[in-house]
Design a protein around this motif. Structure first.
Motif, PDB file in Angstrom:
ATOM      1  N   UNK A  30       0.829  -1.208   0.000  1.00  0.00           N
ATOM      2  CA  UNK A  30       0.000   0.000   0.000  1.00  0.00           C
ATOM      3  C   UNK A  30       0.868   1.263   0.000  1.00  0.00           C
ATOM      4  N   UNK A  31       1.937   1.248   0.780  1.00  0.00           N
ATOM      5  CA  UNK A  31       2.833   2.413   0.833  1.00  0.00           C
ATOM      6  C   UNK A  31       3.478   2.655  -0.526  1.00  0.00           C
ATOM      7  N   UNK A  32       3.917   1.572  -1.196  1.00  0.00           N
ATOM      8  CA  UNK A  32       4.526   1.730  -2.521  1.00  0.00           C
ATOM      9  C   UNK A  32       3.508   2.257  -3.529  1.00  0.00           C
ATOM     10  N   UNK A  33       2.273   1.757  -3.449  1.00  0.00           N
ATOM     11  CA  UNK A  33       1.232   2.211  -4.374  1.00  0.00           C
ATOM     12  C   UNK A  33       0.914   3.687  -4.151  1.00  0.00           C
ATOM     13  N   UNK A  34       0.829   4.106  -2.894  1.00  0.00           N
ATOM     14  CA  UNK A  34       0.585   5.518  -2.607  1.00  0.00           C
ATOM     15  C   UNK A  34       1.727   6.378  -3.124  1.00  0.00           C
ATOM     16  N   UNK A  35       2.951   5.914  -2.969  1.00  0.00           N
ATOM     17  CA  UNK A  35       4.101   6.665  -3.476  1.00  0.00           C
ATOM     18  C   UNK A  35       4.069   6.762  -4.998  1.00  0.00           C
ATOM     19  N   UNK A  36       3.693   5.649  -5.651  1.00  0.00           N
ATOM     20  CA  UNK A  36       3.603   5.656  -7.116  1.00  0.00           C
ATOM     21  C   UNK A  36       2.527   6.633  -7.582  1.00  0.00           C
ATOM     22  N   UNK A  37       1.376   6.638  -6.910  1.00  0.00           N
ATOM     23  CA  UNK A  37       0.300   7.563  -7.277  1.00  0.00           C
ATOM     24  C   UNK A  37       0.730   9.009  -7.047  1.00  0.00           C
ATOM     25  N   UNK A  38       1.443   9.251  -5.956  1.00  0.00           N
ATOM     26  CA  UNK A  38       1.922  10.596  -5.667  1.00  0.00           C
ATOM     27  C   UNK A  38       2.894  11.047  -6.757  1.00  0.00           C
ATOM     28  N   UNK A  39       3.786  10.144  -7.186  1.00  0.00           N
ATOM     29  CA  UNK A  39       4.739  10.477  -8.242  1.00  0.00           C
ATOM     30  C   UNK A  39       4.022  10.761  -9.559  1.00  0.00           C
ATOM     31  N   UNK A  40       2.972   9.986  -9.864  1.00  0.00           N
ATOM     32  CA  UNK A  40       2.196  10.220 -11.088  1.00  0.00           C
ATOM     33  C   UNK A  40       1.533  11.585 -11.051  1.00  0.00           C
ATOM     34  N   UNK A  41       0.973  11.954  -9.904  1.00  0.00           N
ATOM     35  CA  UNK A  41       0.325  13.252  -9.777  1.00  0.00           C
ATOM     36  C   UNK A  41       1.328  14.374  -9.970  1.00  0.00           C
ATOM     37  N   UNK A  42       2.513  14.211  -9.409  1.00  0.00           N
ATOM     38  CA  UNK A  42       3.550  15.227  -9.585  1.00  0.00           C
ATOM     39  C   UNK A  42       3.957  15.331 -11.047  1.00  0.00           C
TER      40      UNK A  42
END
Length: 145
Positions: free
Chosen positions: A120-132
């Protein structure tokens, strides 16, 4: 007699220090060298334990002070912390069952929970990177357009 200037004082101190330091080691006999080796060795052996003890004492003092002042940890304000996973959390029934059975499979459940939290932490980080990345693309469009 006049007062010596600062540079004269510094040179006098430097000369005294070098003379005394070198004389301290040149005039040592075997007993003196053994004492020095024992002192340095004891310090080298005990230093990590003394550092840990000091860190524990400092941590206790900090916890006591923060409890008295009512401080809130910055991570609590950000909403970060342990990720709760629905349906995977510890329940009272599970604990009672584990005590009866002898805690069979407890390590596997803990390992699975940790794996899910990490995923879950990796997925949240990936989504955050996509948004950026998307916001960077939008800014780039505005700058080039």
């Amino acid at each position: 007699m006049s007062k010596p200037s600062v540079p004269e004082l510094l040179t006098t101190w430097k000369d005294n220090f070098t003379r005394n330091f070198s004389a301290a080691f040149t005039n040592l006999d075997a007993k003196g060298w053994i004492r020095i080796v024992m002192i340095v060795g004891t310090y080298a052996l005990l230093r990590p334990y003394l550092m840990k003890l000091g860190a524990k004492m400092q941590e206790k003092q900090h916890a006591k002070e923060s409890a008295e002042s009512g401080e809130i940890h910055p991570n609590e304000l950000r909403g970060q912390g342990k990720v709760e996973i629905p349906g995977v959390g510890d329940s009272d029934e599970e604990d009672e069952e584990e005590e009866k059975v002898g805690q069979w499979g407890r390590k596997a459940r803990v390992r699975q929970r940790k794996f899910i939290r990490d995923a879950l932490a990796k997925e949240e980080e990936r989504l955050r990177d996509e948004q950026e990345a998307e916001s960077d693309k939008e800014l780039e469009e505005f700058l080039t357009g």
